[in-house]
Scaffold this active site. Structure first.
Site, PDB file in Angstrom:
ATOM      1  N   VAL A 154      45.815  34.724  36.560  1.00  0.00           N
ATOM      2  CA  VAL A 154      46.230  36.138  36.580  1.00  0.00           C
ATOM      3  C   VAL A 154      45.078  37.020  37.039  1.00  0.00           C
ATOM      4  CG1 VAL A 154      47.043  38.056  35.158  1.00  0.00           C
ATOM      5  CG2 VAL A 154      48.003  35.768  34.838  1.00  0.00           C
ATOM      6  N   TYR A 155      43.890  36.757  36.537  1.00  0.00           N
ATOM      7  CA  TYR A 155      42.701  37.482  36.976  1.00  0.00           C
ATOM      8  C   TYR A 155      42.514  37.331  38.484  1.00  0.00           C
ATOM      9  CZ  TYR A 155      37.649  38.455  37.402  1.00  0.00           C
ATOM     10  OH  TYR A 155      36.419  38.934  37.780  1.00  0.00           O
TER      11      TYR A 155
END
Length: 259
Positions: A154-155
């Site tokens: 996600v980062y």
């Protein structure tokens, strides 16, 4: 390096990499404006940067993940400095965790902190740089965008958007003498992170140390990067020496991915 006397706005500068960049810039004679939403740490950070012979440093507290916060920050910097030559989009960080353990809140927080801060602040500073026909915009990306890392999906999605928008901006505003580049670090263990890990319960600390050792094992040089190594790369791209460098991602990664 031809950068002395420039004015720089550095976001996410209350601690960690942003503070390291601000300190490095100040050592090169750059007037620095530190922007962050963490007022307490921002005040402490400001005290670590020697005053420039001409002006600064200054600090501005705002939430850059909102358009109004970014607008107020840029305007405050302009009111103090008169002009901005350099924008360093460092504000970021995210919740690093296994993908399926993310919540709606952590998903949004990661995107807000890493993409919207960069986009809003850039949009607010661009008209000023266009009017002056000069600008250096350096955004902090992530090596995990290229090589994939455990618990970083996600980062990496948020940072990947930062990587992705940069060449488009570079081409669109090249005629205005504004360059856009990304510095993508691999693992950098900041003093603040080390201190936080030391305060964790033993079982949690052991998990973090094992996780970092796993990442370290993917780096051929066998170590994480230092604040100075990343800050030096940012300073180069923000300098006049890099006037013919735009739309690029400079990986400061110890060889964890190679071209």
């Amino acid at each position: 390096m031809d950068i002395s006397g420039r004015n720089a706005l550095i976001t996410g500068a209350a601690s960690g990499l942003g503070l390291g960049i601000a300190q490095h810039f100040a050592s090169l004679g750059v007037r620095v404006c530190l922007a962050d939403r963490d007022e307490a740490n921002l005040e402490q950070a400001l005290a670590t940067i020697p005053a420039n012979a001409t002006l600064g440093p200054i600090a501005i507290v705002n939430d850059l993940s909102t358009r109004s916060g970014a607008r107020a920050t840029v305007q405050s910097a302009l009111d103090s400095f008169g002009k901005l030559d350099i924008l360093v989009n460092n504000a970021g960080g995210g919740v690093i965790r296994p993908t399926l353990t993310h919540t709606e809140e952590t998903l949004r927080e990661t995107v807000d902190r890493n993409l919207w801060t960069m986009l809003y602040t850039t949009l607010e500073v661009l008209p000023h740089m266009i009017a002056r026909q000069y600008g250096r915009v350096v955004s902090i990306g992530a090596e995990s965008v290229r090589n994939g890392l455990w618990q970083h999906a996600v980062y990496s999605a948020a940072k990947g958007a930062v990587h992705g928008i940069t060449p488009g901006l570079a081409r669109e505003f090249a005629a205005d003498n504004i360059t856009f580049n990304v510095v993508a670090p691999a693992m950098v263990i900041t003093p603040q992170l080390s201190a936080a890990i030391e305060q964790m319960p033993e079982d949690q600390r052991r998990q973090y140390e094992e996780f970092f050792e796993q990442i370290r094992g993917s780096i051929p040089l066998g170590r994480g990067g230092t604040l100075d190594e990343v800050a030096a790369a940012v300073a180069y791209l923000a300098s006049d020496n890099a006037g013919f460098v735009t739309g690029q991602v400079l990986s400061v990664n110890g060889g964890s991915s190679m071209l």
